[in-house]
Design an enzyme around this catalytic site. Structure first.
Site, PDB file in Angstrom:
ATOM      1  N   ARG A 186       0.840  -1.206   0.000  1.00 17.13           N
ATOM      2  CA  ARG A 186       0.000   0.000   0.000  1.00 17.13           C
ATOM      3  C   ARG A 186       0.879   1.262   0.000  1.00 17.13           C
ATOM      4  O   ARG A 186       0.553   2.268  -0.644  1.00 17.13           O
ATOM      5  CB  ARG A 186      -0.941  -0.021   1.214  1.00 17.13           C
ATOM      6  CG  ARG A 186      -2.024  -1.088   1.051  1.00 17.13           C
ATOM      7  CD  ARG A 186      -2.813  -1.295   2.319  1.00 17.13           C
ATOM      8  NE  ARG A 186      -3.585  -0.125   2.709  1.00 17.13           N
ATOM      9  CZ  ARG A 186      -4.225  -0.024   3.886  1.00 17.13           C
ATOM     10  NH1 ARG A 186      -4.185  -1.025   4.753  1.00 17.13           N
ATOM     11  NH2 ARG A 186      -4.913   1.056   4.179  1.00 17.13           N
ATOM     12  N   HIS A 239      -6.703   6.928  12.481  1.00 20.64           N
ATOM     13  CA  HIS A 239      -6.255   5.535  12.357  1.00 20.64           C
ATOM     14  C   HIS A 239      -4.791   5.431  11.927  1.00 20.64           C
ATOM     15  O   HIS A 239      -4.348   4.381  11.481  1.00 20.64           O
ATOM     16  CB  HIS A 239      -7.156   4.764  11.381  1.00 20.64           C
ATOM     17  CG  HIS A 239      -8.545   4.513  11.912  1.00 20.64           C
ATOM     18  ND1 HIS A 239      -9.604   4.149  11.117  1.00 20.64           N
ATOM     19  CD2 HIS A 239      -9.035   4.568  13.178  1.00 20.64           C
ATOM     20  CE1 HIS A 239     -10.702   4.000  11.864  1.00 20.64           C
ATOM     21  NE2 HIS A 239     -10.377   4.260  13.118  1.00 20.64           N
TER      22      HIS A 239
HETATM   23  C1  BJW Z   1     -17.454   6.194  -2.090  1.00 19.23           C
HETATM   24  C2  BJW Z   1     -16.776   6.138  -3.265  1.00 19.23           C
HETATM   25  C3  BJW Z   1     -16.692   7.335  -3.945  1.00 19.23           C
HETATM   26  C4  BJW Z   1     -16.756   4.083  -2.433  1.00 19.23           C
HETATM   27  N1  BJW Z   1     -17.247   8.387  -3.430  1.00 19.23           N
HETATM   28  N2  BJW Z   1     -18.034   7.203  -1.521  1.00 19.23           N
HETATM   29  C5  BJW Z   1     -19.241  -4.034  18.542  1.00 19.23           C
HETATM   30  C6  BJW Z   1     -19.982  -2.860  18.477  1.00 19.23           C
HETATM   31  C7  BJW Z   1     -19.345  -1.615  18.377  1.00 19.23           C
HETATM   32  C8  BJW Z   1     -17.969  -1.535  18.339  1.00 19.23           C
HETATM   33  C9  BJW Z   1     -17.233  -2.695  18.407  1.00 19.23           C
HETATM   34  C10 BJW Z   1     -17.862  -3.932  18.507  1.00 19.23           C
HETATM   35  N3  BJW Z   1     -16.896  -4.881  18.553  1.00 19.23           N
HETATM   36  C11 BJW Z   1     -15.688  -4.281  18.460  1.00 19.23           C
HETATM   37  C12 BJW Z   1     -15.894  -2.953  18.383  1.00 19.23           C
HETATM   38  C13 BJW Z   1     -14.846  -1.893  18.248  1.00 19.23           C
HETATM   39  C14 BJW Z   1     -14.169  -1.927  16.895  1.00 19.23           C
HETATM   40  C15 BJW Z   1     -15.229  -1.924  15.793  1.00 19.23           C
HETATM   41  O1  BJW Z   1     -15.749  -0.894  15.406  1.00 19.23           O
HETATM   42  N4  BJW Z   1     -15.517  -3.088  15.226  1.00 19.23           N
HETATM   43  C16 BJW Z   1     -16.540  -3.187  14.191  1.00 19.23           C
HETATM   44  C17 BJW Z   1     -16.083  -4.167  13.132  1.00 19.23           C
HETATM   45  C18 BJW Z   1     -17.857  -3.537  14.849  1.00 19.23           C
HETATM   46  N5  BJW Z   1     -13.379  -0.712  16.828  1.00 19.23           N
HETATM   47  C19 BJW Z   1     -12.151  -0.686  17.282  1.00 19.23           C
HETATM   48  O2  BJW Z   1     -11.578  -1.672  17.701  1.00 19.23           O
HETATM   49  C20 BJW Z   1     -11.484   0.677  17.299  1.00 19.23           C
HETATM   50  N6  BJW Z   1     -10.992   0.946  18.612  1.00 19.23           N
HETATM   51  C21 BJW Z   1     -11.817   1.138  19.633  1.00 19.23           C
HETATM   52  O3  BJW Z   1     -13.039   1.066  19.535  1.00 19.23           O
HETATM   53  O4  BJW Z   1     -11.150   1.433  20.804  1.00 19.23           O
HETATM   54  C22 BJW Z   1     -11.929   1.662  21.974  1.00 19.23           C
HETATM   55  C23 BJW Z   1     -11.990   3.128  22.287  1.00 19.23           C
HETATM   56  C24 BJW Z   1     -12.519   4.025  21.379  1.00 19.23           C
HETATM   57  C25 BJW Z   1     -12.585   5.382  21.684  1.00 19.23           C
HETATM   58  C26 BJW Z   1     -12.132   5.844  22.885  1.00 19.23           C
HETATM   59  C27 BJW Z   1     -11.591   4.945  23.799  1.00 19.23           C
HETATM   60  C28 BJW Z   1     -11.544   3.582  23.494  1.00 19.23           C
HETATM   61  C29 BJW Z   1     -10.293   0.699  16.335  1.00 19.23           C
HETATM   62  C30 BJW Z   1     -10.711   0.616  14.915  1.00 19.23           C
HETATM   63  C31 BJW Z   1      -9.483   0.588  13.996  1.00 19.23           C
HETATM   64  C32 BJW Z   1      -9.873   0.431  12.543  1.00 19.23           C
HETATM   65  N7  BJW Z   1      -8.699   0.240  11.770  1.00 19.23           N
HETATM   66  C33 BJW Z   1      -8.818   0.116  10.310  1.00 19.23           C
HETATM   67  C34 BJW Z   1      -7.424  -0.246   9.754  1.00 19.23           C
HETATM   68  C35 BJW Z   1      -6.531   0.998   9.808  1.00 19.23           C
HETATM   69  C36 BJW Z   1      -5.249   0.827   9.104  1.00 19.23           C
HETATM   70  C37 BJW Z   1      -5.392   0.501   7.633  1.00 19.23           C
HETATM   71  O5  BJW Z   1      -5.806   1.372   6.831  1.00 19.23           O
HETATM   72  O6  BJW Z   1      -5.042  -0.633   7.284  1.00 19.23           O
HETATM   73  O7  BJW Z   1      -9.260   1.364   9.739  1.00 19.23           O
HETATM   74  S1  BJW Z   1     -10.090  -1.011   9.800  1.00 19.23           S
HETATM   75  C38 BJW Z   1     -10.596  -0.112   8.370  1.00 19.23           C
HETATM   76  O8  BJW Z   1     -11.964   0.327   8.490  1.00 19.23           O
HETATM   77  C39 BJW Z   1      -9.732   1.155   8.377  1.00 19.23           C
HETATM   78  C40 BJW Z   1     -10.727   2.212   7.995  1.00 19.23           C
HETATM   79  O9  BJW Z   1     -10.260   3.486   8.411  1.00 19.23           O
HETATM   80  C41 BJW Z   1     -11.978   1.749   8.687  1.00 19.23           C
HETATM   81  C42 BJW Z   1     -13.240   2.331   8.120  1.00 19.23           C
HETATM   82  O10 BJW Z   1     -13.416   1.958   6.775  1.00 19.23           O
HETATM   83  P1  BJW Z   1     -14.037   3.007   5.753  1.00 19.23           P
HETATM   84  O11 BJW Z   1     -13.114   4.133   5.569  1.00 19.23           O
HETATM   85  O12 BJW Z   1     -15.406   3.333   6.151  1.00 19.23           O
HETATM   86  O13 BJW Z   1     -14.003   2.156   4.378  1.00 19.23           O
HETATM   87  P2  BJW Z   1     -15.082   1.114   3.810  1.00 19.23           P
HETATM   88  O14 BJW Z   1     -14.416   0.339   2.741  1.00 19.23           O
HETATM   89  O15 BJW Z   1     -15.730   0.361   4.872  1.00 19.23           O
HETATM   90  O16 BJW Z   1     -16.219   2.050   3.162  1.00 19.23           O
HETATM   91  C43 BJW Z   1     -15.972   2.874   2.052  1.00 19.23           C
HETATM   92  C44 BJW Z   1     -17.258   3.657   1.758  1.00 19.23           C
HETATM   93  O17 BJW Z   1     -16.984   4.563   0.697  1.00 19.23           O
HETATM   94  C45 BJW Z   1     -18.424   2.773   1.298  1.00 19.23           C
HETATM   95  O18 BJW Z   1     -19.611   3.175   1.988  1.00 19.23           O
HETATM   96  C46 BJW Z   1     -18.545   3.064  -0.195  1.00 19.23           C
HETATM   97  O19 BJW Z   1     -19.883   3.013  -0.662  1.00 19.23           O
HETATM   98  C47 BJW Z   1     -18.035   4.476  -0.257  1.00 19.23           C
HETATM   99  N8  BJW Z   1     -17.427   4.842  -1.550  1.00 19.23           N
HETATM  100  N9  BJW Z   1     -16.349   4.803  -3.469  1.00 19.23           N
HETATM  101  C48 BJW Z   1     -17.909   8.329  -2.240  1.00 19.23           C
HETATM  102  N10 BJW Z   1     -16.066   7.363  -5.131  1.00 19.23           N
END
Ligand code: BJW
Length: 234
Positions: A57, A109
């Site tokens: 990447r 992130h």
């Molecule tokens: C377009 C387009 C165009 C396409 N124009 N649009 C149960 C319930 C709730 C929470 C949890 C749970 N179990 C566990 C959790 C917590 C967990 C979580 O959320 N899990 C879920 C799976 C449920 N979260 C965590 O663990 C986080 N930490 C945490 O909660 O700590 C506790 C805490 C918080 C706050 C205070 C104190 C304590 C950490 C999360 C880390 C996520 N990391 C990643 C990897 C980062 C490194 C890397 O890049 O490799 O981050 S995962 C991945 O997903 C990455 C992204 O930033 C993140 C979000 O993805 P994103 O950006 O939304 O991408 P997509 O592909 O999902 O969506 C793209 C969108 O664009 C789509 O809608 C398309 O339609 C659209 N699109 N083309 C406009 N041209």
């Protein structure tokens, strides 16, 4: 009174720059299970696989082809021309907002062009490949460098600054994010509760779409410049 805008961006804003999103059909995770590359446990179990994933990447980001698109450029224009505060909170680890000219950017992130030493915790900019033999530029330890990214189960960066901004903003916009991942997916609820107007700009309604007051569907390269034009005229 000056107004304040908080904008959350996700992978969708960089899609038209040629960077794959995560969860779309041709996304980054098509060939990887998230738990294999985006958790601390995965890194511990197979650091070489995880380093290869991020090295690929990073190379793509620096290949000279990837560049900011009209969406990134419009957000930089907004920061420059808006009579008030604009804070950009991005979940993306690419540097396309900065390359477009945005200066108030929080990478909640982490950042692809930085690595962190597990021995001394220093964060260093490393633009080349990183592997199990890379030395920390600060303490010199070998083999302790990991991507400076936030994986599942880890606490995202700048949380206090972000929640403070959400609680006092007048407008909250989420652009190109699927609303799958918390805490980012919960920002809209915080901003709305604090009285902000909330707007989602995405290709399709996100998982948390019903939390937004306004939705603008379409590619970010078109919808974001339009939205910014309207904001600057209002
Ligand atoms: C377009 C387009 C165009 C396409 N124009 N649009 C149960 C319930 C709730 C929470 C949890 C749970 N179990 C566990 C959790 C917590 C967990 C979580 O959320 N899990 C879920 C799976 C449920 N979260 C965590 O663990 C986080 N930490 C945490 O909660 O700590 C506790 C805490 C918080 C706050 C205070 C104190 C304590 C950490 C999360 C880390 C996520 N990391 C990643 C990897 C980062 C490194 C890397 O890049 O490799 O981050 S995962 C991945 O997903 C990455 C992204 O930033 C993140 C979000 O993805 P994103 O950006 O939304 O991408 P997509 O592909 O999902 O969506 C793209 C969108 O664009 C789509 O809608 C398309 O339609 C659209 N699109 N083309 C406009 N041209």
């Amino acid at each position: 009174m000056s107004r304040s805008i908080v904008i959350l961006t996700g992978a969708g804003i960089s899609a038209e720059s040629g960077i794959a999103t995560f969860r779309d059909s041709d996304g980054l995770w098509e060939n990887h299970r998230p738990e294999d590359v985006a958790t601390p446990e995965a890194f511990e179990a197979d650091p070489d696989l995880v380093h290869r994933f991020y090295n690929a990447r990073r190379r793509q980001l620096l290949d000279g082809v990837v560049a900011p698109n009209a969406g990134h450029i419009a957000l930089a224009r907004l920061e420059n021309e808006f009579d008030g505060e604009v804070l950009l909170v991005t979940q993306n680890i690419d540097d396309l907002h900065e390359r477009a000219g945005s200066t108030r950017v929080l990478h909640m992130h982490g950042e692809l062009l930085s690595s962190r030493c597990s021995v001394c915790e220093a964060v260093s900019e490393l633009r080349g490949d990183v592997d199990g033999t890379t030395r920390c530029p600060v303490c010199g330890a070998e083999g302790g460098m990991r991507p400076h990214v936030v994986w599942f189960g880890e606490i995202p960066l700048y949380m206090q600054e972000i929640f403070t901004a959400l609680e006092r903003c007048d407008v909250f916009a989420a652009i190109g994010t699927s609303g799958n991942v918390y805490p980012a997916a919960g920002f809209v609820a915080v901003a709305r509760e604090a009285g902000a107007h909330t707007v989602e700009l995405n290709l399709e309604p996100s998982w948390v779409n019903t939390d937004f007051e306004e939705t603008r569907l379409g590619p970010a390269g078109t919808s974001v410049p339009q939205w910014v034009d309207e904001l600057l005229k209002s």
